[in-house]
Design an enzyme around this catalytic site. Structure first.
Site, PDB file in Angstrom:
ATOM      1  N   SER A 142      82.168   6.521  66.944  1.00  0.00           N
ATOM      2  CA  SER A 142      82.406   5.399  66.040  1.00  0.00           C
ATOM      3  C   SER A 142      82.555   5.814  64.580  1.00  0.00           C
ATOM      4  O   SER A 142      83.151   5.078  63.789  1.00  0.00           O
ATOM      5  CB  SER A 142      81.286   4.356  66.174  1.00  0.00           C
ATOM      6  OG  SER A 142      80.036   4.910  65.843  1.00  0.00           O
ATOM      7  N   ASP A 389      71.476  -0.179  59.617  1.00  0.00           N
ATOM      8  CA  ASP A 389      72.469   0.868  59.868  1.00  0.00           C
ATOM      9  C   ASP A 389      72.637   1.720  58.615  1.00  0.00           C
ATOM     10  O   ASP A 389      73.261   1.300  57.642  1.00  0.00           O
ATOM     11  CB  ASP A 389      73.802   0.238  60.263  1.00  0.00           C
ATOM     12  CG  ASP A 389      74.896   1.270  60.516  1.00  0.00           C
ATOM     13  OD1 ASP A 389      74.608   2.480  60.411  1.00  0.00           O
ATOM     14  OD2 ASP A 389      76.033   0.871  60.790  1.00  0.00           O
ATOM     15  N   HIS A 392      76.718   4.517  59.621  1.00  0.00           N
ATOM     16  CA  HIS A 392      78.112   4.181  59.375  1.00  0.00           C
ATOM     17  C   HIS A 392      78.323   3.893  57.892  1.00  0.00           C
ATOM     18  O   HIS A 392      77.362   3.848  57.122  1.00  0.00           O
ATOM     19  CB  HIS A 392      78.519   2.966  60.207  1.00  0.00           C
ATOM     20  CG  HIS A 392      78.452   3.215  61.679  1.00  0.00           C
ATOM     21  ND1 HIS A 392      77.340   2.950  62.436  1.00  0.00           N
ATOM     22  CD2 HIS A 392      79.372   3.718  62.536  1.00  0.00           C
ATOM     23  CE1 HIS A 392      77.564   3.266  63.701  1.00  0.00           C
ATOM     24  NE2 HIS A 392      78.792   3.747  63.786  1.00  0.00           N
TER      25      HIS A 392
END
Length: 413
Positions: A142, A389, A392
């Protein structure tokens, strides 16, 4: 949407799988994003694997004469951002920090400044002209998709692509005026893999990894690709059974009797080796430029990924304030070692393949301010709870620098 235009044990399981955190490192479907986030966080959390404090974090030689674009610092950029969540429609909800209310948006107002030279901001017209009639593929997990989304968004100032989805693991963006194609391949392990238990010893699944078999999702397309960017690391924190030449050689945290634990380092090394071997040109399929992007560091502060760890900084760290360590340092070092071996193999095979290293690690370890934290969309899967998170990257944001670097590597100054 908010627009940036308006801003100037069980102890054994816990010990081995959840104690230092890291999360996902180019295409995935939304359901996979959440799983990657969890395991990316695992990297930052595990203190089971460690590196000697005397082991140095060194840089490779400069990419082009006189300019090491990977060594530098972050400086203010009052002209940023160069796109917004209003002008770019491909931003996945996981990275759309503006839509989900990130309060401190100053993280977009910085650019990477290499030592002793300049790295111009991404020029979409120059990039598209350089890539006319060519193709580029992002292969990995990702974070690779995060990279791809940044590129597509930066290109929106010059052109809009026509997207298509040949499969759930492949996304294609075609720029007809330039006959240029961007492809994203979901290959989180780089090599062939299969899930054999959706829960497993760490509640993150148990996987078979065939460490000497590049994943056919991307490897089958090598002959048609001009540029390939590979990157992967975070999925290797998941328990796995390891195979070579069709035979099980060990595992990583499988907790099965009479099976040697070869560690996640071994798994990543061998998978990276297999991917780079496929790109070296030895079998005659690939004849383009191969890029290996190094590991992204985890950015959790104030706790572990699942214990109130977060990334709430509003400014970049200065160089030297934060250093790579632990398993992430090991990951980067083995990536550099495997790249050097692949570079030699490509030269021995006749030199038709150009091997390049995109060493983004040192730049990104300073950008704990540019992660989504809780400001992103995410639907938890069966075994997962929503956590911050810090792996990312928000779009627009610090990750756009990867494409500044990419253009420089394609067209050196």
């Amino acid at each position: 949407m908010r627009s940036l235009l308006h801003i100037s044990n069980p102890s054994a399981c816990k010990k081995h799988c959840c104690s230092t955190c890291r999360c996902i490192v180019i295409v995935i479907v939304p359901a996979t994003v959440s799983l990657g986030l969890f395991l990316g966080a695992l990297a930052a959390a595990s203190n089971v694997y460690f590196t000697s404090p005397n082991q140095a974090f060194t840089f490779p030689r400069p990419f082009s004469s006189g300019c090491d674009i990977f060594s530098g610092d972050w400086v203010p950029d009052p002209d940023a951002p160069y796109y917004t969540n209003d002008t770019c429609s491909v931003i996945h909800e996981h990275y759309d920090c503006m839509k989900y209310g990130k309060p401190d948006l100053g993280f977009v107002k910085w650019r990477w400044q290499p030592d002793g030279c300049d790295l111009p901001r991404f020029d979409p017209w120059r990039f598209l002209d350089r890539m006319r009639g060519k193709s580029i593929a992002f292969v990995g997990d990702s974070l690779a998709r995060n990279h791809k989304d940044s590129l597509i968004c930066l290109l929106t100032r010059a052109a809009e692509p026509k997207p298509s989805w040949p499969s759930s693991k492949q996304t294609v963006y075609y720029y007809g005026e330039y006959n240029f194609t961007v492809t994203n391949f979901w290959a989180p392990y780089l090599v062939r893999h299969e899930q054999i238990d959706e829960d497993g010893p760490a509640h993150t699944g148990l996987w078979n990894l065939y460490l000497d078999e590049p994943d056919g999702v991307w490897a089958a397309h090598l002959a048609e690709l001009d540029y390939v960017v590979v990157s992967a690391s975070s999925w290797f924190y998941r328990p796995s059974m390891l195979y070579e030449a069709g035979r099980m050689v060990g595992c990583h945290y499988c907790l099965q009797p009479n099976v040697t634990d070869l560690t996640l380092r071994y798994a990543l090394r061998m998978a990276t080796r297999a991917a780079l071997r496929a790109l070296s040109g030895a079998d005659g399929r690939f004849r383009g430029t191969a890029m290996l992007r190094t590991v992204d560091p985890s950015q959790y502060e104030g706790g572990e990924w699942n214990k109130d760890g977060n990334c709430v900084r509003t400014r970049p760290n200065r160089r030297g304030e934060k250093t790579l360590e632990g398993v992430e340092l090991d990951f980067r070092n083995l990536q550099v070692e495997e790249f050097a071996a692949a570079e030699k193999a490509a030269a021995d095979a006749g030199g038709e393949v150009r091997m390049t290293l995109m060493d983004t690690t040192a730049a990104m370890i300073l950008r704990a301010d540019a992660h989504p934290s809780k400001y992103r969309g995410w639907t938890p899967e069966k075994h997962f709870t929503l956590h911050n998170d810090c792996v990312h990257w928000c779009l627009p944001g610090a990750i756009d620098t990867w494409n500044d670097m990419l253009l420089h590597m394609l067209v050196p100054a």
